[in-house]
Design a protein around this motif. Structure first.
Motif, PDB file in Angstrom:
ATOM      1  N   ARG A 155       0.812  -1.215   0.000  1.00  0.00           N
ATOM      2  CA  ARG A 155       0.000   0.000   0.000  1.00  0.00           C
ATOM      3  C   ARG A 155       0.844   1.262   0.000  1.00  0.00           C
ATOM      4  NH1 ARG A 155      -3.131  -3.541   3.295  1.00  0.00           N
ATOM      5  NH2 ARG A 155      -5.123  -4.000   2.264  1.00  0.00           N
ATOM      6  N   ARG A 156       2.151   1.111   0.190  1.00  0.00           N
ATOM      7  CA  ARG A 156       3.059   2.255   0.136  1.00  0.00           C
ATOM      8  C   ARG A 156       3.881   2.265  -1.142  1.00  0.00           C
ATOM      9  NH1 ARG A 156       6.554   1.188   3.725  1.00  0.00           N
ATOM     10  NH2 ARG A 156       5.612  -0.535   4.857  1.00  0.00           N
ATOM     11  N   MET A 180      -2.933   4.359  -4.524  1.00  0.00           N
ATOM     12  CA  MET A 180      -3.126   5.550  -3.703  1.00  0.00           C
ATOM     13  C   MET A 180      -4.392   6.281  -4.120  1.00  0.00           C
ATOM     14  SD  MET A 180      -0.652   8.888  -3.981  1.00  0.00           S
ATOM     15  CE  MET A 180      -1.044   9.064  -5.732  1.00  0.00           C
ATOM     16  N   VAL A 185      -5.821  11.700   0.253  1.00  0.00           N
ATOM     17  CA  VAL A 185      -4.548  12.230   0.763  1.00  0.00           C
ATOM     18  C   VAL A 185      -4.606  13.743   0.893  1.00  0.00           C
ATOM     19  CG1 VAL A 185      -2.096  12.540   0.246  1.00  0.00           C
ATOM     20  CG2 VAL A 185      -3.159  10.304  -0.110  1.00  0.00           C
ATOM     21  N   HIS A 321       3.026  12.656  -5.216  1.00  0.00           N
ATOM     22  CA  HIS A 321       1.628  12.228  -5.266  1.00  0.00           C
ATOM     23  C   HIS A 321       0.963  12.725  -6.541  1.00  0.00           C
ATOM     24  CE1 HIS A 321       2.447  11.768  -0.949  1.00  0.00           C
ATOM     25  NE2 HIS A 321       1.424  10.949  -0.897  1.00  0.00           N
TER      26      HIS A 321
END
Length: 488
Positions: A155-156, A180, A185, A321
């Protein structure tokens, strides 16, 4: 510094042989089927392979990323030791292990899978596992904990470990369950502050009013989580937006919509200021807000543009991101000129000129008119130059010249007069910039050729445009003059 477990495998052949078979971590296969790199630009080193053509990479110096030969990639551990413990104790044949199992059930599932492995190809599996764990000095933590660690690592994967094909710049796939969610976020800080504001925390309101980026997040959170009693919280946010006039107007307009929808007479003066006089009374405020809500500020978060979140991520300093989301969007984009243009500009905005050039190249191929081809070609030249591919920039400028009829057949009517418009200045400017870049790298042939085209353009475009470019053209000429003459 080399990871101690990796150093042991490289220095002790008996351990390396057992790791390779039956546990499928072969340090003699430290290469991948194609050239790859991380989107973030962090270090990437192949350290082992498996019998399917997949590769284990040291990603960012310590973490372990696994990439299949079929275009999938996922982070599996935070260290080589953890990756090996997973490979040894939860090997690939344990397909019946799932996160809903407790420790006892997980051990039973592994035993059942091990029985099949022993019977088919690894009769000494228990001895090999024990020897490898001991030789590498690995712990034997609970399987539930080990499984949770691998799931956490997966998940990272994004944003820091996104793997790209170096030739095409496309991203490797990642299972949707590990992807993600950029929206969550970037909305996290705004949602948190909005909750505090709703609880009566005056400090939260002051923080939002003082920080335009945080305020943008709070307003977006309020847009998709409407409360009838939020008006007293929204007014100060709109006042803060009105107090600081910048080129950014999106949040000011959103704040005005959220306030105007409540239809209070006392808000009309503030709304008139926020909308530059578009609102003059309560009824008009509500009508305007409803129209804006329908057009672009709706309540359904699922329909919101992904560019809202990439822009907010960039403003929050979450460049990686934003990069991941934009690259994923580009990979999924077909022949959609409007979307490609927006992606190109957004990627350029975060400084990823290579991905921006990929989007721009595809955009250029969709242009039907000479004017549009010239406009998009000079942008492509700028991006190619900034990413460092000067030859590609030169080719893009050649397409721009061809579109406006320089050195070829006359242009179509739609581009007539290009030299007297901004387009002529922009194309000329890119020729001069490329001349300087080529001179700086010592590419005399490209510098001379591009300056030659630049001189033609300077004599073609309007006098005011040529005058504005005079300092740049002077620098370009001096740079070329310092180079050796090109070979005949």
């Amino acid at each position: 510094m080399t990871d101690p477990c990796l150093a042991l495998l490289r220095s002790r052949p008996e351990l390396a042989e057992t790791a390779a078979f039956p546990f499928n971590f072969d340090v003699s296969r430290a290469y991948h089927v194609e050239d790859v790199h991380l989107a973030s630009g962090a270090s990437l080193e192949p350290i082992a392979g498996d019998d399917t053509g997949g590769t284990f990479f040291l990603s960012g110096g310590t973490a372990v990323l696994y990439a299949s030969s079929e275009g999938d990639a996922v982070l599996i551990a935070d260290s080589v030791g953890e990756a090996l413990e997973m490979q040894i104790r939860l090997p690939e044949w344990c397909e019946n292990v799932t996160e809903d199992l407790d420790e006892e059930a997980m051990r039973a599932a592994v035993r059942a899978s091990d029985d099949e492995a022993r019977e088919e190809y690894a009769p000494d599996l228990d001895g090999q596992r024990a020897a490898l764990l001991s030789g590498l000095g690995l712990p034997q933590r609970p399987l539930v904990e080990l499984f949770a660690m691998t799931e956490s690592a997966a998940r990272r994967t994004e944003p820091d470990h996104l793997l790209l094909n170096s030739a095409e710049l496309c991203a490797y796939r990642l299972d949707d369950s590990y992807r993600m969610c950029l929206r969550d976020v970037v909305l996290g800080p705004g949602r948190k502050v909005l909750r505090r504001m709703r609880s009566g925390d005056l400090g939260a309101a002051e923080e939002a009013a003082a920080d335009p980026v945080l305020r943008a997040g709070v307003l977006r959170a309020a847009q998709f989580d409407r409360r009838h009693d939020d008006l007293p919280l929204l007014r100060p946010l709109l006042e803060a937006e009105c107090a600081v006039r910048t080129e950014r107007f999106e949040e000011r307009r959103l704040a005005a919509v959220l306030v105007a929808l409540h239809g209070q007479d006392e808000d009309v003066p503030l709304l008139r200021s926020a909308t530059t006089g578009a609102i003059t009374d309560r009824a008009g405020a509500v009508a305007w807000a409803r129209a804006e809500e329908t057009r672009r500020y709706g309540r359904d978060i699922a329909t919101a543009s992904e560019f809202i979140w990439t822009d907010l991520a960039h403003r929050q300093g979450r460049v990686e991101h934003a990069r991941v989301a934009l690259i994923r969007m580009l990979d999924d984009t077909g022949p959609d000129a409007a979307l490609l243009r927006e992606l190109s500009r957004a990627l350029e905005g975060i400084g990823d000129h290579a991905q921006a050039a990929r989007a721009q190249f595809n955009l250029l191929s969709l242009q039907d008119t000479a004017s549009d081809r010239a406009s998009e070609a000079y942008v492509l030249a700028r991006l190619e130059r900034r990413k460092g591919d000067l030859a590609a920039a030169g080719r893009a400028l050649g397409r721009a010249r061809a579109a406006v009829g320089l050195g070829g057949p006359p242009p179509d009517e739609g581009v007539a007069g290009w030299h007297r418009r901004g387009l002529g200045r922009l194309i000329t400017e890119q020729h001069l910039e490329l001349t300087l870049a080529a001179a700086e790298t010592g590419d005399a042939e490209l510098a001379y050729a591009t300056m030659e085209h630049g001189d033609v353009l300077l004599g073609t475009i309007g006098k005011e445009s040529a005058k504005a470019l005079s300092p740049l053209s002077t620098r370009a000429r001096w740079a070329v003059a310092a180079l050796p003459a090109p070979r005949a």
